[in-house]
Design a protein around this motif. Structure first.
Motif, PDB file in Angstrom:
ATOM      1  N   ILE B 485      31.361  44.101 -30.664  1.00 24.68           N
ATOM      2  CA  ILE B 485      30.926  43.290 -31.805  1.00 24.68           C
ATOM      3  C   ILE B 485      30.345  41.980 -31.303  1.00 24.68           C
ATOM      4  O   ILE B 485      29.325  41.494 -31.815  1.00 24.68           O
ATOM      5  N   VAL B 486      31.030  41.408 -30.314  1.00 27.60           N
ATOM      6  CA  VAL B 486      30.526  40.142 -29.777  1.00 27.60           C
ATOM      7  C   VAL B 486      29.140  40.339 -29.185  1.00 27.60           C
ATOM      8  O   VAL B 486      28.223  39.553 -29.415  1.00 27.60           O
ATOM      9  N   ARG B 487      28.975  41.445 -28.461  1.00 22.65           N
ATOM     10  CA  ARG B 487      27.673  41.671 -27.854  1.00 22.65           C
ATOM     11  C   ARG B 487      26.618  41.926 -28.918  1.00 22.65           C
ATOM     12  O   ARG B 487      25.481  41.500 -28.813  1.00 22.65           O
ATOM     13  N   TYR B 488      27.062  42.638 -29.974  1.00 25.93           N
ATOM     14  CA  TYR B 488      26.108  42.947 -31.057  1.00 25.93           C
ATOM     15  C   TYR B 488      25.553  41.679 -31.661  1.00 25.93           C
ATOM     16  O   TYR B 488      24.361  41.590 -31.974  1.00 25.93           O
ATOM     17  N   TYR B 489      26.442  40.693 -31.820  1.00 19.97           N
ATOM     18  CA  TYR B 489      25.987  39.484 -32.484  1.00 19.97           C
ATOM     19  C   TYR B 489      25.399  38.452 -31.547  1.00 19.97           C
ATOM     20  O   TYR B 489      24.929  37.420 -31.989  1.00 19.97           O
ATOM     21  N   SER B 490      25.454  38.727 -30.274  1.00 20.15           N
ATOM     22  CA  SER B 490      24.924  37.686 -29.386  1.00 20.15           C
ATOM     23  C   SER B 490      23.401  37.649 -29.514  1.00 20.15           C
ATOM     24  O   SER B 490      22.769  38.663 -29.768  1.00 20.15           O
ATOM     25  N   PRO B 491      22.804  36.455 -29.374  1.00 19.66           N
ATOM     26  CA  PRO B 491      21.361  36.349 -29.615  1.00 19.66           C
ATOM     27  C   PRO B 491      20.586  37.122 -28.553  1.00 19.66           C
ATOM     28  O   PRO B 491      20.975  37.194 -27.401  1.00 19.66           O
ATOM     29  N   GLY B 492      19.515  37.685 -28.982  1.00 20.38           N
ATOM     30  CA  GLY B 492      18.687  38.421 -28.029  1.00 20.38           C
ATOM     31  C   GLY B 492      19.218  39.817 -27.740  1.00 20.38           C
ATOM     32  O   GLY B 492      18.748  40.468 -26.814  1.00 20.38           O
ATOM     33  N   TYR B 493      20.182  40.258 -28.533  1.00 20.11           N
ATOM     34  CA  TYR B 493      20.730  41.595 -28.255  1.00 20.11           C
ATOM     35  C   TYR B 493      19.706  42.687 -28.547  1.00 20.11           C
ATOM     36  O   TYR B 493      19.656  43.716 -27.864  1.00 20.11           O
ATOM     37  N   SER B 494      18.889  42.412 -29.561  1.00 18.82           N
ATOM     38  CA  SER B 494      17.903  43.450 -29.905  1.00 18.82           C
ATOM     39  C   SER B 494      16.915  43.658 -28.758  1.00 18.82           C
ATOM     40  O   SER B 494      16.506  44.784 -28.451  1.00 18.82           O
ATOM     41  N   GLU B 495      16.557  42.587 -28.059  1.00 17.94           N
ATOM     42  CA  GLU B 495      15.643  42.736 -26.924  1.00 17.94           C
ATOM     43  C   GLU B 495      16.293  43.542 -25.819  1.00 17.94           C
ATOM     44  O   GLU B 495      15.660  44.387 -25.171  1.00 17.94           O
ATOM     45  N   VAL B 496      17.570  43.250 -25.625  1.00 10.94           N
ATOM     46  CA  VAL B 496      18.288  43.981 -24.571  1.00 10.94           C
ATOM     47  C   VAL B 496      18.288  45.481 -24.883  1.00 10.94           C
ATOM     48  O   VAL B 496      18.053  46.330 -24.013  1.00 10.94           O
ATOM     49  N   LEU B 497      18.534  45.768 -26.162  1.00 10.29           N
ATOM     50  CA  LEU B 497      18.571  47.177 -26.553  1.00 10.29           C
ATOM     51  C   LEU B 497      17.205  47.830 -26.345  1.00 10.29           C
ATOM     52  O   LEU B 497      17.100  48.964 -25.852  1.00 10.29           O
ATOM     53  N   LEU B 498      16.168  47.107 -26.728  1.00  7.58           N
ATOM     54  CA  LEU B 498      14.811  47.649 -26.575  1.00  7.58           C
ATOM     55  C   LEU B 498      14.490  47.891 -25.101  1.00  7.58           C
ATOM     56  O   LEU B 498      13.857  48.881 -24.729  1.00  7.58           O
ATOM     57  N   GLN B 499      14.945  46.941 -24.283  1.00 11.49           N
ATOM     58  CA  GLN B 499      14.755  47.082 -22.835  1.00 11.49           C
ATOM     59  C   GLN B 499      15.398  48.370 -22.333  1.00 11.49           C
ATOM     60  O   GLN B 499      14.808  49.149 -21.581  1.00 11.49           O
ATOM     61  N   ARG B 500      16.624  48.580 -22.805  1.00  8.95           N
ATOM     62  CA  ARG B 500      17.342  49.792 -22.410  1.00  8.95           C
ATOM     63  C   ARG B 500      16.591  51.040 -22.882  1.00  8.95           C
ATOM     64  O   ARG B 500      16.516  52.053 -22.186  1.00  8.95           O
ATOM     65  N   LEU B 501      16.040  50.906 -24.107  1.00 15.04           N
ATOM     66  CA  LEU B 501      15.294  52.041 -24.651  1.00 15.04           C
ATOM     67  C   LEU B 501      14.102  52.388 -23.763  1.00 15.04           C
ATOM     68  O   LEU B 501      13.830  53.552 -23.456  1.00 15.04           O
ATOM     69  N   GLU B 502      13.419  51.332 -23.309  1.00 15.96           N
ATOM     70  CA  GLU B 502      12.232  51.570 -22.489  1.00 15.96           C
ATOM     71  C   GLU B 502      12.600  52.236 -21.181  1.00 15.96           C
ATOM     72  O   GLU B 502      11.857  53.070 -20.664  1.00 15.96           O
ATOM     73  N   ASN B 503      13.757  51.818 -20.648  1.00 11.92           N
ATOM     74  CA  ASN B 503      14.126  52.375 -19.338  1.00 11.92           C
ATOM     75  C   ASN B 503      14.771  53.744 -19.423  1.00 11.92           C
ATOM     76  O   ASN B 503      15.068  54.351 -18.405  1.00 11.92           O
ATOM     77  N   TYR B 504      15.022  54.179 -20.631  1.00  8.62           N
ATOM     78  CA  TYR B 504      15.779  55.438 -20.774  1.00  8.62           C
ATOM     79  C   TYR B 504      14.868  56.647 -20.560  1.00  8.62           C
ATOM     80  O   TYR B 504      13.773  56.718 -21.076  1.00  8.62           O
ATOM     81  N   GLN B 505      15.358  57.540 -19.785  1.00  6.66           N
ATOM     82  CA  GLN B 505      14.637  58.793 -19.595  1.00  6.66           C
ATOM     83  C   GLN B 505      15.434  59.902 -20.264  1.00  6.66           C
ATOM     84  O   GLN B 505      16.587  60.106 -19.879  1.00  6.66           O
ATOM     85  N   PRO B 506      14.847  60.550 -21.227  1.00  3.54           N
ATOM     86  CA  PRO B 506      15.637  61.642 -21.820  1.00  3.54           C
ATOM     87  C   PRO B 506      15.843  62.772 -20.825  1.00  3.54           C
ATOM     88  O   PRO B 506      14.951  63.096 -20.023  1.00  3.54           O
TER      89      PRO B 506
END
Lengths: 334, 507
Positions: B485-506
């Protein structure tokens, strides 16, 4: 025997001879050897002495150690006993203190909760305070209301008296049969209140123009005067009946009937005049007593053969003549 | 010429003198004529007329002089400079009552302008002469003398001391007992002016037994008298605890509360001032006033009046609440806090707002209960606004900051604290966050509410220097919540998630 002795002494000499003879032949070697043997003997002796001493010292040490060991054991055991006692004492004190702390803790909690930070007392105080506040607010509202009403009353009374005064000053604007007045216009459904006031005001000639005179000139208002609670207005208006101008009007003399059962005046007069009994004086005369005494004296002097007792009686009588205590009717001297 | 004609000349002169003096006195009533009169040199003309043979001319000249000096400062100084005062003082002893009244009027109008002029009056023996006038029979003379003494004593403590040294105080108390209303008013006002400077002067007034007489006059119907009486009592009681206790022992209190409904504004203000002066000394004195219902009456009074009249009432509540938490709770229970909130929003003057902020601080800083009562009336945000407002005076800002800090340190009412997370300077923020860090570890419902209302998000957005107390509190708060929850609310979390999305290989 003698030969033995002689041989023994010769031995000595023989030794000496031998020595002196050998001396010249092997004294260097013997000298050498002497030194060596001497040193060797020295050494052996010293070594032996040392052993002796060492043995002695080690013996001493061992004995000393034994003594010290026993002593140390003794003192240590004594100290230990002391330590045990102290530890026991401390344990006991800790226990007592802990129990005392428990008691004090409970007591302090009780005391503070009951006397210092009494929750229920505070609660009831605050409740009482809210009630008191409510009460005070209500009372103050009532007081304000009362004062406002009083002030309004006074205002109204002032207005009314001003109007009456005005009405008196404008008495001449009263409408007549022939000509309707200013306040009684024919177009109005009913006369103006001023007109009604004018009708009630009674004109009086201005006798004196000081303030009392002016007050008296207010005129008498009939029972249609608006009734307000007993204030100066109503007193003022009511008293105009009595205190008017310079001549006070006395109430009329009317023959009132007597109330209740009274006697006829003739009777009362008679009672007052013909009542000789009602005096504070005696029925007898002032000198009555002396006269009676004189009479008695005359009576007893006529009878000189009277008893001796009568002399004393006379004596009594003469004594009693000074005190006027005997009233006239007490004639029972005899 | 015949004798008659000669005498006629003198009579005519006398008549013209009298007419002149009378006209000048009448003209001096209007302020617009004063300057013209001054330029025409009226002072130097009036001065010899005061030594005139005819008493009525003397009196009217003195009256005219008094009226002139009353209006302006310069004329009063001219009176002093022309040495008219010593003559006046000398003739005060000898003349009849009309002259005494007029002379006392002149002294009063000179003394009222400034301390230096009063000092001039004192220096030429005016005070002793006025005290002699106080012993007269005529009430008008006594009134004029008492008024003059009051104006002299008003300026500073040394002038008051000279009035007291001349023995005026017992005579003034006797004047209080006279039947004339005007004399009573003036005597009460003078006693008030004397006792306002120092405790010793107030003690002198009390030693003569003034308190009992003043206390008797409290329920008098005359409004102006009541104003002066309450003013005198409040000036006496403001100096020390013993004086305040003596005033209370005169049994004023339940009766004086009813004067809070008097139609006259200044009577009410002076009653409230008296209550304030009594209450500020000790908790026991406050208790006396609270117990007789004074608190409720003052709070209602605050609701009815506006402006500067509210100030003594507000300060009284503050002093009461400052003593102990019982009394502060009593203020809260008497519905004081909503009333203070109204005052804060309705008043515009900064000193009144500052006083209100101080009072609110005194009420709220005792326990969490009190802080909650303050927070529920939405006062914390108002105090914050006052603090942040650039147009507030320094005093207002300082007081609202102090109040806010002291309340925040005890406040555990979280819905009240939440609005304070936004747009707050860091020195206030650390207290707010500190309170959150104390409450959140223990209360699960509060945690849920904190997350859903966006508070956690806001806390994450705060950047604090690592190692500062703010950061510690933030860490304490973060430790109450699960990591995700803390990480979810930390600022810039959405960018981090997007970054992870970009690096993800299905796979």
């Amino acid at each position: 025997m003698a030969e033995l002795l002689k041989i023994k002494s010769e031995v000595e000499e023989f030794k000496k001879e031998y020595f002196y003879r050998n001396r010249y032949f092997s004294h260097d070697q013997a000298e050498e050897n002497r030194q060596r043997e001497y040193q060797a003997a020295n050494r052996i002796q010293s070594w032996f002495r040392a052993c002796k001493v060492r043995a002695y010292l080690s013996h001493l040490h061992k004995k000393a150690i034994i003594i010290q060991r026993i002593w140390r054991g003794f003192t240590a055991r004594a100290r230990f006993r002391q330590m045990v006692k102290a530890a026991y004492f401390i344990m006991k004190m800790n226990f007592y203190e802990e129990m005392a702390i428990r008691i004090q803790r409970r007591w302090r909690g009780f005391f503070v909760r009951k006397y210092i930070h009494n929750y229920y007392a505070r609660k009831s105080y605050l409740e009482g305070l809210s009630r008191k506040n409510e009460l005070v607010r209500m009372e103050l509202a009532e007081l304000e209301e009362l004062q406002k009403r009083e002030r309004d009353c006074v205002e109204m009374v002032k207005e009314q008296t001003a109007k009456v005064y005005q009405a008196h000053r404008l008495h001449h604007l009263l409408s007549t049969k022939q000509c309707p007045g200013v306040f009684n216009s024919p177009f109005r459904p009913a006369p103006h209140e001023m007109e009604l006031l004018l009708r009630q005001v009674k004109y009086q000639a201005p006798a004196r123009l000081d303030s009392r005179g002016r007050a008296c000139l207010m005129g008498i208002l009939g029972p249609t005067a608006p009734s307000f609670p007993g204030t100066l207005g109503s007193q003022w208006i009511k008293t105009t009946g009595t205190c008017c101008s310079s001549k006070p009007i006395l109430p009329p003399i009317s023959s009132k009937k007597q109330q209740g059962l009274f006697r006829e005046p003739g009777e009362v007069w008679e009672q007052r005049m013909l009542c000789p009994d009602l005096t504070l004086r005696l029925q007898t005369s002032y000198t009555h007593l002396e006269e009676a005494q004189n009479q008695l004296r005359h009576k007893y002097i006529r009878l000189p053969t009277g008893k001796l007792g009568t002399g004393s009686m006379l004596h009594h009588l003469s004594h009693s003549s000074n005190s006027f205590t005997q009233p006239a009717y007490a004639k029972s001297l005899r | 010429m015949s004798q008659r004609q000669i005498i006629q000349v003198f009579e005519q002169y006398q008549k013209s003198r009298f007419q002149f003096v009378q006209t000048v006195a009448d003209l001096a009533l209007r302020p617009q004529n004063i300057e013209i009169l001054q330029n025409a040199g009226v002072m130097s003309l009036l001065r010899p007329l005061m030594l005139d043979v005819v008493p009525s001319i003397q009196q009217t000249a003195a009256l005219a002089l008094g009226r002139l000096a009353d209006h302006s400062d310069d004329l009063a100084e001219a009176v002093v400079k022309e040495d008219i005062l010593p003559q006046l003082v000398q003739s005060l002893a000898s003349q009849n009552r009309f002259y005494k009244k007029a002379a006392a009027f002149v002294l009063r109008s000179v003394a009222k302008h400034s301390p230096e002029l009063s000092q001039a009056v004192v220096a030429c023996g005016g005070v002793d002469a006025l005290v002699l006038c106080l012993e007269e029979f005529d009430p008008g003379v006594k009134e004029a003398a008492a008024w003059a003494l009051g104006y002299i004593a008003r300026h500073n403590a040394s002038l008051s001391q000279s009035v007291v040294d001349a023995g005026a105080v017992p005579l003034l108390v006797l004047c209080l007992l006279e039947p004339e209303m005007a004399l009573k008013r003036i005597a009460a006002s003078t006693l008030s002016d004397i006792s306002k400077h120092t405790p010793e002067l107030a003690q002198t007034v009390v030693d003569v037994g003034a308190i009992a007489h003043l206390a008797q006059m409290i329920l008098n119907p005359d409004a102006k008298l009541k104003r002066q009486v309450f003013s005198a009592l409040s000036q006496i009681s403001k100096h020390s605890v013993s004086l305040a206790e003596m005033v209370i022992e005169a049994d004023i209190f339940p009766a004086a509360v009813s004067c809070l409904k008097d139609p006259d504004d200044y009577v009410r203000k002076n009653v409230t001032t008296l209550m304030r002066e009594v209450v500020k000394h000790t908790p026991e004195l406050s208790q006396v006033i609270v117990n007789c219902g004074g608190m409720a009456a003052v709070i209602d009074y605050l609701g009815e009046c506006r402006g500067n009249l509210r100030l003594p009432g507000i300060m009284m509540l503050g002093y009461v609440a400052a003593h102990s938490e019982n009394l502060a709770m009593a203020v809260i229970l008497s519905k004081g806090v909503p009333q203070l909130a109204l005052c804060l929003s309705e008043e515009h003057e900064h000193h009144i707002k500052a006083a209100t902020a101080w009072t609110i601080g005194q009420i709220g800083h005792h326990t969490p209960e009190h802080a909650k009562a303050v927070a529920t009336s939405d006062l914390l945000t108002k105090l914050l606004e006052l603090y942040m407002d650039a147009s507030s005076s320094e005093d207002l800002q300082a007081k609202s900051k102090k109040a806010l800090k002291s309340i925040l340190q005890k406040c555990t009412y979280l819905p009240g604290l939440e609005p304070l997370l936004y747009d707050v300077p860091s020195n206030i923020l650390k207290y707010v966050v500190c309170q959150f860090s104390k409450v959140l570890p223990n209360d699960s419902k509060a945690r849920r509410l904190f997350v859903t209302s966006g508070g956690l998000k806001k806390v994450q957005e705060i950047d604090a220097e690592p190692g500062s107390s703010l950061q510690e509190h933030i860490n304490a708060i973060n430790s109450c919540f699960p990591e995700e929850i803390v990480r979810y609310y930390s600022p810039g979390y959405s960018e981090v998630l997007l970054q992870r999305l970009e690096n993800y290989q299905p796979a």
